[in-house]
Design a protein around this motif. Sequence first.
Motif, PDB file in Angstrom:
ATOM      1  N   PHE A 150      21.557  46.462  34.834  1.00 15.73           N
ATOM      2  CA  PHE A 150      22.116  45.659  35.914  1.00 15.73           C
ATOM      3  C   PHE A 150      23.617  45.457  35.744  1.00 15.73           C
ATOM      4  N   THR A 151      24.255  45.099  36.851  1.00 17.81           N
ATOM      5  CA  THR A 151      25.660  44.734  36.860  1.00 17.81           C
ATOM      6  C   THR A 151      25.819  43.420  37.611  1.00 17.81           C
ATOM      7  N   ILE A 152      26.915  42.726  37.334  1.00 17.86           N
ATOM      8  CA  ILE A 152      27.285  41.520  38.079  1.00 17.86           C
ATOM      9  C   ILE A 152      28.708  41.725  38.593  1.00 17.86           C
ATOM     10  N   THR A 153      28.933  41.420  39.858  1.00 23.29           N
ATOM     11  CA  THR A 153      30.256  41.593  40.451  1.00 23.29           C
ATOM     12  C   THR A 153      30.759  40.269  41.016  1.00 23.29           C
ATOM     13  N   ASP A 154      32.063  40.190  41.245  1.00 21.11           N
ATOM     14  CA  ASP A 154      32.680  38.975  41.783  1.00 21.11           C
ATOM     15  C   ASP A 154      33.414  39.311  43.079  1.00 21.11           C
ATOM     16  N   PRO A 155      32.862  38.927  44.241  1.00 22.16           N
ATOM     17  CA  PRO A 155      33.491  39.259  45.522  1.00 22.16           C
ATOM     18  C   PRO A 155      34.755  38.459  45.812  1.00 22.16           C
ATOM     19  N   SER A 156      35.023  37.403  45.026  1.00 16.58           N
ATOM     20  CA  SER A 156      36.223  36.600  45.264  1.00 16.58           C
ATOM     21  C   SER A 156      37.473  37.248  44.679  1.00 16.58           C
ATOM     22  N   ILE A 157      37.287  38.254  43.822  1.00 16.36           N
ATOM     23  CA  ILE A 157      38.416  38.976  43.234  1.00 16.36           C
ATOM     24  C   ILE A 157      38.678  40.225  44.061  1.00 16.36           C
ATOM     25  N   SER A 158      39.930  40.523  44.283  1.00 13.90           N
ATOM     26  CA  SER A 158      40.313  41.677  45.091  1.00 13.90           C
ATOM     27  C   SER A 158      39.656  42.955  44.577  1.00 13.90           C
ATOM     28  N   GLY A 159      39.009  43.672  45.488  1.00 13.15           N
ATOM     29  CA  GLY A 159      38.337  44.909  45.115  1.00 13.15           C
ATOM     30  C   GLY A 159      36.882  44.755  44.737  1.00 13.15           C
ATOM     31  N   HIS A 160      36.397  43.491  44.692  1.00 11.93           N
ATOM     32  CA  HIS A 160      34.992  43.217  44.364  1.00 11.93           C
ATOM     33  C   HIS A 160      34.578  43.968  43.090  1.00 11.93           C
ATOM     34  N   PRO A 161      35.209  43.649  41.944  1.00 11.27           N
ATOM     35  CA  PRO A 161      34.958  44.407  40.721  1.00 11.27           C
ATOM     36  C   PRO A 161      33.707  43.982  39.965  1.00 11.27           C
ATOM     37  N   ILE A 162      33.269  44.868  39.086  1.00 10.46           N
ATOM     38  CA  ILE A 162      32.188  44.574  38.153  1.00 10.46           C
ATOM     39  C   ILE A 162      32.741  43.662  37.056  1.00 10.46           C
ATOM     40  N   VAL A 163      32.055  42.559  36.787  1.00  6.68           N
ATOM     41  CA  VAL A 163      32.498  41.629  35.738  1.00  6.68           C
ATOM     42  C   VAL A 163      31.549  41.611  34.549  1.00  6.68           C
ATOM     43  N   PHE A 164      30.368  42.203  34.723  1.00  6.15           N
ATOM     44  CA  PHE A 164      29.435  42.343  33.598  1.00  6.15           C
ATOM     45  C   PHE A 164      28.563  43.562  33.843  1.00  6.15           C
ATOM     46  N   ALA A 165      28.325  44.324  32.782  1.00  7.50           N
ATOM     47  CA  ALA A 165      27.421  45.476  32.839  1.00  7.50           C
ATOM     48  C   ALA A 165      26.523  45.435  31.614  1.00  7.50           C
ATOM     49  N   SER A 166      25.219  45.523  31.823  1.00  6.65           N
ATOM     50  CA  SER A 166      24.278  45.432  30.712  1.00  6.65           C
ATOM     51  C   SER A 166      24.335  46.683  29.840  1.00  6.65           C
ATOM     52  N   THR A 198      37.211  38.323  52.092  1.00  2.00           N
ATOM     53  CA  THR A 198      37.891  38.611  50.821  1.00  2.00           C
ATOM     54  C   THR A 198      38.116  40.101  50.651  1.00  2.00           C
ATOM     55  N   ILE A 199      37.117  40.893  50.992  1.00  2.62           N
ATOM     56  CA  ILE A 199      37.234  42.347  50.879  1.00  2.62           C
ATOM     57  C   ILE A 199      38.295  42.872  51.837  1.00  2.62           C
ATOM     58  N   SER A 200      38.306  42.373  53.077  1.00  5.57           N
ATOM     59  CA  SER A 200      39.297  42.817  54.066  1.00  5.57           C
ATOM     60  C   SER A 200      40.709  42.452  53.629  1.00  5.57           C
ATOM     61  N   LEU A 201      40.896  41.254  53.112  1.00  2.45           N
ATOM     62  CA  LEU A 201      42.220  40.833  52.648  1.00  2.45           C
ATOM     63  C   LEU A 201      42.667  41.666  51.450  1.00  2.45           C
ATOM     64  N   GLY A 202      41.719  42.108  50.638  1.00  3.98           N
ATOM     65  CA  GLY A 202      42.056  42.915  49.470  1.00  3.98           C
ATOM     66  C   GLY A 202      42.643  44.266  49.822  1.00  3.98           C
ATOM     67  N   ARG A 203      42.453  44.708  51.045  1.00  3.22           N
ATOM     68  CA  ARG A 203      43.020  45.987  51.485  1.00  3.22           C
ATOM     69  C   ARG A 203      44.500  45.881  51.835  1.00  3.22           C
ATOM     70  N   ILE A 204      44.995  44.667  52.005  1.00  3.79           N
ATOM     71  CA  ILE A 204      46.395  44.450  52.393  1.00  3.79           C
ATOM     72  C   ILE A 204      47.247  44.428  51.139  1.00  3.79           C
ATOM     73  N   LYS A 205      48.204  45.337  51.048  1.00  2.00           N
ATOM     74  CA  LYS A 205      48.930  45.567  49.795  1.00  2.00           C
ATOM     75  C   LYS A 205      50.182  44.710  49.619  1.00  2.00           C
ATOM     76  N   GLN A 206      50.612  43.978  50.625  1.00  2.00           N
ATOM     77  CA  GLN A 206      51.823  43.181  50.513  1.00  2.00           C
ATOM     78  C   GLN A 206      51.571  41.881  49.735  1.00  2.00           C
ATOM     79  N   SER A 207      52.656  41.184  49.392  1.00  2.67           N
ATOM     80  CA  SER A 207      52.575  39.935  48.634  1.00  2.67           C
ATOM     81  C   SER A 207      52.381  38.764  49.594  1.00  2.67           C
ATOM     82  N   PHE A 208      51.214  38.134  49.536  1.00  3.29           N
ATOM     83  CA  PHE A 208      50.947  37.007  50.430  1.00  3.29           C
ATOM     84  C   PHE A 208      49.884  36.092  49.845  1.00  3.29           C
ATOM     85  N   VAL A 209      49.855  34.861  50.366  1.00  9.06           N
ATOM     86  CA  VAL A 209      48.803  33.908  50.041  1.00  9.06           C
ATOM     87  C   VAL A 209      48.235  33.338  51.328  1.00  9.06           C
TER      88      VAL A 209
END
Length: 385
Positions: free
Chosen positions: A28-44, A231-242
């Motif tokens: 199994f894997t665990i991912t975090d959708p709140s981080i840009s790119g929805h990365p894997i944060v744990f892999a068994s 979150t995923i859609s915003l992660g596609r935007i490459k400029q510096s913003f908040v």
Amino acid sequence: MESIQHCLNTSYYSLWITDALEEIPHNFTITDPSISGHPIVFASRGFLKMTGYSKSEVIGKNGRMFQGPRTCRRSVMEVREAVREERAIQINLLNYRKDGTPFWILFHMCPVFSKEDGKVINFIAVQVPLHLSTPPTTTTATGFSRYQQQLGSCRRQVWSDSLTPAASSDVSEMKIEEAWEASDAEKNKAASGISRVLSVLTHYSESTGRVVCGKRCGGLSGGGLLSSSLTISLGRIKQSFVLTDPHLPDMPIVYASDAFLKLTGYSWHEVIGRNCRFLNGEDTDSSALCKIEENIQMERACTVRILSYRKNKSSFWNSLHVSPVRNASGKIAYIVGVHMLQESSYEQGQGEHGLSPEMKQLSTVGAVKIAVRSSSMGASSSSKS
């Protein structure tokens, strides 16, 4: 991005949680959708063994790395839709190991919710290898041709900074021409894996004070809750913003782009939930701050040149554009702040790809508005159905 990946490799989970997760025998894997790119944060360990990758090669990456030339686009889109709608899904997938060999798996994914605010904080993905005893079709050329016609064009899906948790298997020498189906035993095994992982996360979350659960237990009635799709859609935007939420006390940051983190030197966890005033310093012009506050209250966009400070206390001239962002119903949902390092007059006139800084800021605001409106429209349609 390198700093985010280093953080994920070292301190996403405490040692106690990591040890407990490592004892679970499932892949199994665990991912975090709140981080840009929805990365894997744990892999068994089982997952790493079946795919042939090391931990450092997987953590911080998106699950698209396990897709290949014959991975079915239709199946991939079904998983993407489940992530967007924040719901569970169980589906067969053809994935690839590090050495390039393909294998069929039963991919079972489900969201993990925060009990405090109802926000999706993780996705768990359990992968069960499909064995040779459960083929639904023959291995003849005619059967393969019919299978191809049913699935359409199953080719490599090239994703842009989004999508799903990873999938894997330990099936050896499996012929990809065969469309494999999961047995009831394999489906039950996947569900059992989800239950065990969720049980560990729930148990240890009670001691940390950030309690999680397998169902949405609550939530905020107003803003401040970014969906996975947004979150995923915003992660596609490459400029510096908040992105800040004007409906919450002190208008905290609810999203920060990778480019913003790179510009300021802060990490994602040091920024989220704070007001943007941490960028101010002793030489920051108070009149510029007043202009920003006034325009926010008047629901107008504005651009100021302001002296900002990085985490290391070094200062830089910040060309800051602030604008309200409305949802699909026309109500202000967020305030976006586009931060750009002030360049020389010649560089300002040239700009990247011929775009002036002003045009790049307006383009960024436009992309954010589209993402927010699309997300709110999707949420509205889902609630009606």
